[in-house]
Design an enzyme around this catalytic site. Structure first.
Site, mmCIF file in Angstrom:
data_model
loop_
_atom_site.group_PDB
_atom_site.id
_atom_site.type_symbol
_atom_site.label_atom_id
_atom_site.label_comp_id
_atom_site.label_asym_id
_atom_site.label_seq_id
_atom_site.Cartn_x
_atom_site.Cartn_y
_atom_site.Cartn_z
ATOM 1 N N SER A 131 0.845 -0.749 -0.046
ATOM 2 C CA SER A 131 -0.137 -0.387 0.315
ATOM 3 C C SER A 131 0.619 1.219 -0.219
ATOM 4 C CB SER A 131 -1.100 -0.299 1.595
ATOM 5 O OG SER A 131 -2.325 1.315 1.194
ATOM 6 N N HIS A 173 -3.738 -0.668 -4.274
ATOM 7 C CA HIS A 173 -5.057 -0.713 -4.406
ATOM 8 C C HIS A 173 -6.222 -1.014 -5.423
ATOM 9 C CE1 HIS A 173 -5.052 -1.045 -0.338
ATOM 10 N NE2 HIS A 173 -4.314 0.039 -0.017
ATOM 11 N N GLU A 200 -5.060 -5.528 -5.735
ATOM 12 C CA GLU A 200 -4.752 -5.386 -3.625
ATOM 13 C C GLU A 200 -4.434 -7.247 -3.973
ATOM 14 O OE1 GLU A 200 -8.383 -4.567 -1.343
ATOM 15 O OE2 GLU A 200 -8.193 -3.035 -1.691
#
Length: 287
Positions: A131, A173, A200
């Site tokens: 992330s 994401h 993800e």
């Protein structure tokens, strides 16, 4: 200059599985030297580092890891940075957790820990980021802006990242948060950079050597605007640019390419359209 033979980057799109098969984390452990290898989890991107550490402590323990320690950083003036850097010097793998990439850079930039991270990669360690930790791996990272339904001039801003790889901007994401237009906004104004969007529970592995691989549940999207024709310089801020000849590559899980076919034939030689990208991802950043 190619990185050390064993060194690699594991760029994770966030929300990697930590409860079931843990495929991405299991591969990170393998690349770091196995269950007994020293692993460091850097939680500086998070405002709740203890909570983040508890999640990864449990996940790595379930995978059999026996030497995993947290590294909580409060800021560049914090005492104990030399000792923290020493922990990274002995690590086979370093894992940068998610949160806020700007916070991560505020804590790391210019510190002995940042220098130790680069030294670790050069001596052959695996450096992973998920992330926010993934976006921060590049020399230039997403630092602000918004997700729109179409590319817009000025929709995003970039800032200096950790510089493990140059010539790319990494978004995470990716499919789940519908970020294709956002990444196209980036390459509209920065056509010299590849846009790399990672879903993800998915990771792009760069290395060891001039090899890339996609693992996990999703795909990696690569935007190549190096031959693009655009009117972005002529339009006002927040207007839609005209983008011609943008190349889009979609690499699903288990895609593996190298500059040359492996001796055992298990990794195929990359097509010409991917060769420069592979070189970019597996070469030491000079940025």
């Amino acid at each position: 200059m190619t990185r050390a033979a064993g060194g690699c980057l594991l760029v994770i799109g966030g929300h990697e599985d930590r409860e079931h098969g843990k495929d991405v984390l299991d591969r990170f452990l393998e690349l770091s030297g196995g269950a007994g290898a020293p692993i460091v989890v850097v939680t500086a991107a998070s405002t709740a580092p203890d909570k983040v550490w508890a999640i990864y402590k449990r996940a790595f323990a379930a995978l059999g890891a026996t030497d995993v320690r947290p590294l909580h950083l409060g800021g560049p003036g914090e005492a104990g940075y030399a000792a923290m850097a020493q922990a990274i010097h002995r690590a086979g793998g370093v894992f940068l957790s998610g949160g806020d990439q700007k916070r991560l850079l505020r804590c790391l930039a210019g510190t002995p820990v940042e220098a130790a991270l680069h030294a670790a990669l050069e001596r052959g360690a695996c450096i992973a980021g998920t992330s926010a930790g993934a976006s921060a791996l590049a020399a230039r990272m997403l630092a602000g802006g918004y997700t729109s339904l179409q590319p817009l001039k000025g929709a995003v801003t970039l800032a200096a990242g950790l510089g493990f790889v140059g010539g790319v901007v990494i978004d995470q994401h990716f499919a789940q948060r519908h970020r294709l237009a956002r990444l196209m906004s980036v390459i509209a104004e920065h056509p010299h950079c590849y846009g790399v969007g990672i879903d993800e529970d998915t990771a792009l592995l760069a290395g060891p050597g001039p090899v890339i691989e996609v693992l996990g549940a999703g795909s990696v999207t690569i935007l190549d605007g190096r031959a693009m024709e655009s009117n972005v310089e002529e339009i006002r801020r927040h207007a839609r640019p005209r983008l011609l000849d943008v190349r889009v590559h979609l690499l699903p899980s288990r895609s593996r390419f190298a500059l040359e076919e492996s001796a055992d034939g298990k990794i195929q030689a990359a097509p010409e359209s991917l060769r420069h990208f592979i070189q970019t991802m597996t070469t030491k950043s000079e940025t």
